[in-house]
Scaffold this motif. Structure first.
Motif, mmCIF file in Angstrom:
data_model
loop_
_atom_site.group_PDB
_atom_site.id
_atom_site.type_symbol
_atom_site.label_atom_id
_atom_site.label_comp_id
_atom_site.label_asym_id
_atom_site.label_seq_id
_atom_site.Cartn_x
_atom_site.Cartn_y
_atom_site.Cartn_z
ATOM 1 N N HIS A 135 0.819 -1.212 0.000
ATOM 2 C CA HIS A 135 0.000 0.000 0.000
ATOM 3 C C HIS A 135 0.853 1.264 0.000
ATOM 4 O O HIS A 135 0.424 2.304 -0.512
ATOM 5 N N LYS A 136 2.063 1.201 0.538
ATOM 6 C CA LYS A 136 2.956 2.352 0.458
ATOM 7 C C LYS A 136 3.444 2.560 -0.969
ATOM 8 O O LYS A 136 3.550 3.704 -1.444
ATOM 9 N N LEU A 137 3.743 1.480 -1.668
ATOM 10 C CA LEU A 137 4.144 1.596 -3.070
ATOM 11 C C LEU A 137 3.004 2.140 -3.922
ATOM 12 O O LEU A 137 3.215 2.999 -4.792
ATOM 13 N N LEU A 138 1.797 1.658 -3.686
ATOM 14 C CA LEU A 138 0.641 2.157 -4.424
ATOM 15 C C LEU A 138 0.409 3.642 -4.135
ATOM 16 O O LEU A 138 0.057 4.418 -5.025
ATOM 17 N N THR A 139 0.616 4.042 -2.886
ATOM 18 C CA THR A 139 0.473 5.445 -2.502
ATOM 19 C C THR A 139 1.506 6.313 -3.205
ATOM 20 O O THR A 139 1.187 7.397 -3.720
ATOM 21 N N ALA A 140 2.753 5.837 -3.239
ATOM 22 C CA ALA A 140 3.819 6.589 -3.900
ATOM 23 C C ALA A 140 3.550 6.727 -5.389
ATOM 24 O O ALA A 140 3.719 7.810 -5.976
ATOM 25 N N ASN A 149 0.892 9.264 -6.160
ATOM 26 C CA ASN A 149 1.302 10.649 -5.927
ATOM 27 C C ASN A 149 2.444 11.105 -6.837
ATOM 28 O O ASN A 149 2.963 12.206 -6.669
ATOM 29 N N GLY A 150 2.849 10.275 -7.785
ATOM 30 C CA GLY A 150 3.865 10.679 -8.754
ATOM 31 C C GLY A 150 5.259 10.823 -8.185
ATOM 32 O O GLY A 150 6.036 11.683 -8.635
ATOM 33 N N VAL A 151 5.614 9.986 -7.208
ATOM 34 C CA VAL A 151 6.947 10.044 -6.605
ATOM 35 C C VAL A 151 8.004 9.634 -7.630
ATOM 36 O O VAL A 151 7.833 8.665 -8.367
ATOM 37 N N ASP A 152 9.118 10.381 -7.681
ATOM 38 C CA ASP A 152 10.208 10.079 -8.615
ATOM 39 C C ASP A 152 11.213 9.089 -8.039
ATOM 40 O O ASP A 152 11.668 8.189 -8.733
ATOM 41 N N ILE A 153 11.583 9.281 -6.782
ATOM 42 C CA ILE A 153 12.537 8.402 -6.107
ATOM 43 C C ILE A 153 11.896 7.910 -4.821
ATOM 44 O O ILE A 153 11.480 8.720 -3.986
ATOM 45 N N PHE A 154 11.817 6.573 -4.663
ATOM 46 C CA PHE A 154 11.197 6.018 -3.462
ATOM 47 C C PHE A 154 12.193 5.096 -2.765
ATOM 48 O O PHE A 154 12.579 4.055 -3.287
ATOM 49 N N ILE A 183 9.646 -5.959 -4.827
ATOM 50 C CA ILE A 183 9.918 -6.426 -6.191
ATOM 51 C C ILE A 183 8.700 -7.154 -6.753
ATOM 52 O O ILE A 183 8.304 -6.951 -7.906
ATOM 53 N N ASN A 184 8.080 -7.987 -5.932
ATOM 54 C CA ASN A 184 6.886 -8.723 -6.368
ATOM 55 C C ASN A 184 5.721 -7.776 -6.654
ATOM 56 O O ASN A 184 4.986 -7.953 -7.637
ATOM 57 N N VAL A 185 5.531 -6.772 -5.786
ATOM 58 C CA VAL A 185 4.436 -5.822 -5.979
ATOM 59 C C VAL A 185 4.658 -4.984 -7.237
ATOM 60 O O VAL A 185 3.732 -4.764 -8.022
ATOM 61 N N LEU A 186 5.881 -4.526 -7.449
ATOM 62 C CA LEU A 186 6.185 -3.721 -8.632
ATOM 63 C C LEU A 186 5.857 -4.482 -9.912
ATOM 64 O O LEU A 186 5.316 -3.912 -10.865
ATOM 65 N N GLU A 187 6.172 -5.771 -9.904
ATOM 66 C CA GLU A 187 5.907 -6.594 -11.084
ATOM 67 C C GLU A 187 4.418 -6.883 -11.230
ATOM 68 O O GLU A 187 3.847 -6.734 -12.323
#
Length: 252
Positions: A191-196, A199-204, A223-227
């Motif tokens: 959920h933090k990755l989805l939030t970022a 919100n258009g975050v460039d570097i997380f 890594i799994n969530v990003l994929e």
């Protein structure tokens, strides 16, 4: 005429029955026990909200627990992408009794670490005052996952830096900061990755912890969530505060 009258009576009976059932349904929803934790997307906030003069952001999620079906349904309507996690009796008891005290302790500890590892001052009273100030400003937030971003913001403040390059980069992240400058693991990664992403975050920034926790690490989960979610997000895994600073200093 007789057929029409019969249909009208049936319709009225159905409506009356439904109206009588509504209080029963609400009662069942209110008093049927449910012990579940919920997690859903939150937002990003600048560290200036915590009284730190930096350009970076921290990421938080909405979380808590439900005790009945009515609350669960209401949250499901209010938030999309919400996740419910069943709690055992032991987990529920811990969550509702000791959770707040533990949460406060870890939050204060990561704030203290962030101040101590980034300040050139040798003054103990000055450190205590700054720690107390940030704790006060962070009173509306729970957890310790903003430690790394507070530390980066404090470095910007101490050295008069602007890692965002005057707003050219939106920099956020998650992770605790420990007394030895290492970045500690946290929860609610998906959920933090989805939030970022939202919100258009460039570097997380995220903890680089696979060497310690393997498949259950923040790193592997991310890594799994990003994929799986096909996110267009530049995630940078770091083991220490210094690694994060090196990345930021090399931005162009």
């Amino acid at each position: 005429m007789l057929l029409l009258k019969k249909l009208t009576i049936n319709k009225e009976a159905k409506i009356s029955t439904l109206l009588l059932m509504i209080p029963l349904i609400i009662t069942l929803l209110l008093f049927t026990p449910v012990q579940e934790e919920f997690i859903t997307k939150g937002d990003i906030e600048p560290v200036t909200e915590l009284g730190v003069e930096g350009s970076v952001y921290f990421t938080y999620v909405h979380s808590g627990f439900v005790e009945n079906y009515l609350d669960k349904i209401s949250l499901g309507i209010q938030y999309n992408n919400i996740e419910f996690i069943p709690l055992s009796d032991e987990e529920y008891e811990y969550y509702t009794s000791e959770y707040t005290e533990d949460d406060q302790y870890y939050k204060e500890q990561t704030i203290a670490n962030a101040v101590n590892v980034t300040s050139d001052s040798e003054s103990e009273p000055k450190h205590r005052d700054r720690i107390a100030d940030i704790i006060y400003e962070a009173r509306e937030y729970y957890g310790d996952s903003f430690g790394l971003m507070i530390a980066i913001g404090l470095i910007e403040e101490e050295l008069s830096m602007d890692y965002s390059r005057n707003g050219s980069f939106l920099i956020s992240g998650t992770g605790t900061i420990e007394a030895d400058h290492t970045v500690g693991s946290v929860g609610a990664i998906r959920h933090k990755l989805l939030t970022a992403e939202e919100n258009g975050v460039d570097i997380f920034f995220m903890p680089k912890d696979e060497i310690y926790y393997g498949e259950t690490s923040n790193q592997r989960e991310a890594i799994n969530v990003l994929e799986k979610e096909d996110l267009d997000l530049d995630v940078v895994f770091v083991s220490t505060l210094e690694e994060a600073l090196n990345v930021l200093e090399d931005l162009n």
